[in-house]
Write a protein that holds these residues in place. Sequence first.
Motif, PDB file in Angstrom:
ATOM      1  N   UNK A 288      58.376 -13.773 103.571  1.00 54.45           N
ATOM      2  CA  UNK A 288      57.703 -14.303 102.381  1.00 54.45           C
ATOM      3  C   UNK A 288      57.248 -13.325 101.468  1.00 54.45           C
ATOM      4  N   UNK A 289      57.193 -12.112 101.698  1.00 53.66           N
ATOM      5  CA  UNK A 289      56.385 -11.102 100.879  1.00 53.66           C
ATOM      6  C   UNK A 289      57.415 -10.268 100.313  1.00 53.66           C
ATOM      7  N   UNK A 290      57.103 -10.106  98.816  1.00 55.09           N
ATOM      8  CA  UNK A 290      58.451  -9.640  98.162  1.00 55.09           C
ATOM      9  C   UNK A 290      57.744  -8.663  97.228  1.00 55.09           C
TER      10      UNK A 290
ATOM     11  N   UNK B  64      44.849  -8.668 108.622  1.00 50.90           N
ATOM     12  CA  UNK B  64      46.079  -9.673 109.144  1.00 50.90           C
ATOM     13  C   UNK B  64      47.227  -9.434 108.293  1.00 50.90           C
ATOM     14  N   UNK B  65      46.961  -9.684 106.872  1.00 46.26           N
ATOM     15  CA  UNK B  65      48.215  -9.729 106.031  1.00 46.26           C
ATOM     16  C   UNK B  65      48.400  -8.063 105.640  1.00 46.26           C
ATOM     17  N   UNK B  66      47.687  -7.182 105.586  1.00 46.38           N
ATOM     18  CA  UNK B  66      48.155  -5.853 105.541  1.00 46.38           C
ATOM     19  C   UNK B  66      48.893  -5.412 106.542  1.00 46.38           C
ATOM     20  N   UNK B  67      48.776  -5.728 107.819  1.00 50.78           N
ATOM     21  CA  UNK B  67      49.514  -5.406 108.973  1.00 50.78           C
ATOM     22  C   UNK B  67      50.857  -5.775 108.502  1.00 50.78           C
ATOM     23  N   UNK B  68      50.999  -6.911 108.125  1.00 51.75           N
ATOM     24  CA  UNK B  68      52.414  -7.830 107.958  1.00 51.75           C
ATOM     25  C   UNK B  68      53.187  -6.888 106.655  1.00 51.75           C
ATOM     26  N   UNK B  69      52.464  -6.712 105.782  1.00 51.48           N
ATOM     27  CA  UNK B  69      52.942  -6.163 104.466  1.00 51.48           C
ATOM     28  C   UNK B  69      53.319  -4.649 104.944  1.00 51.48           C
ATOM     29  N   UNK B  70      52.354  -3.965 105.536  1.00 49.36           N
ATOM     30  CA  UNK B  70      52.843  -2.528 105.931  1.00 49.36           C
ATOM     31  C   UNK B  70      53.821  -2.384 106.996  1.00 49.36           C
ATOM     32  N   UNK B  71      53.909  -3.514 107.794  1.00 54.39           N
ATOM     33  CA  UNK B  71      55.076  -3.623 108.951  1.00 54.39           C
ATOM     34  C   UNK B  71      56.345  -3.292 108.043  1.00 54.39           C
ATOM     35  N   UNK B  72      56.419  -4.471 107.056  1.00 57.81           N
ATOM     36  CA  UNK B  72      57.609  -4.788 106.375  1.00 57.81           C
ATOM     37  C   UNK B  72      58.055  -3.457 105.589  1.00 57.81           C
TER      38      UNK B  72
END
Length: 166
Positions: free
Chosen positions: A31-33, A107-115
């Motif tokens: 869901x992150x673009x 939590x959000x940064x982890x997901x964005x940064x992983x992506x």
Amino acid sequence: MKLLEVTNKNPNAILVHSGIIFDVFNPKSEDILIEDIAHSLSNMCRYGGHSPKFYSVAQHSVLCSYEDGTSIEKFEFLMHDASEAYLMDLPRPIKRKMPNYPEIEDNLLKIIFSKYNINFPLSKRVKEVDDLVLNIEYKNFFEDKNLNFDYWTPEQAEKMFLDRFN
């Protein structure tokens, strides 16, 4: 999509620029673009809107990415505030008084940064550059009241952010 439809689908979600219903408390990588991040940050004013003119989080991020560093560090400098696209830019004193904010943001940064293959947590150098640019901004905006500072429009900031990203 009507507001009631978004709320009924997920009361913890926001509708983002691309049309994705984004759950801030249970974010999903798909869901992150980057286009949503760039668009949001370019329309978000730093300093709670108290800068002399409109000054976006996207412009701040791009200016951070111009500081000295490796190509990886410059990418981290650009993306360090990416979570604010979904959570808003809160001035530091307010963030410090919101006990759950760091957990939600991390939590959000982890997901964005992983992506986007960015190390988490961010390096000490990112904090140093963020503080350096913050001090330059503060001097120009609040001490010197420099109205000749190069303020970008949201459209310019979005384009510059995406150009730096690419």
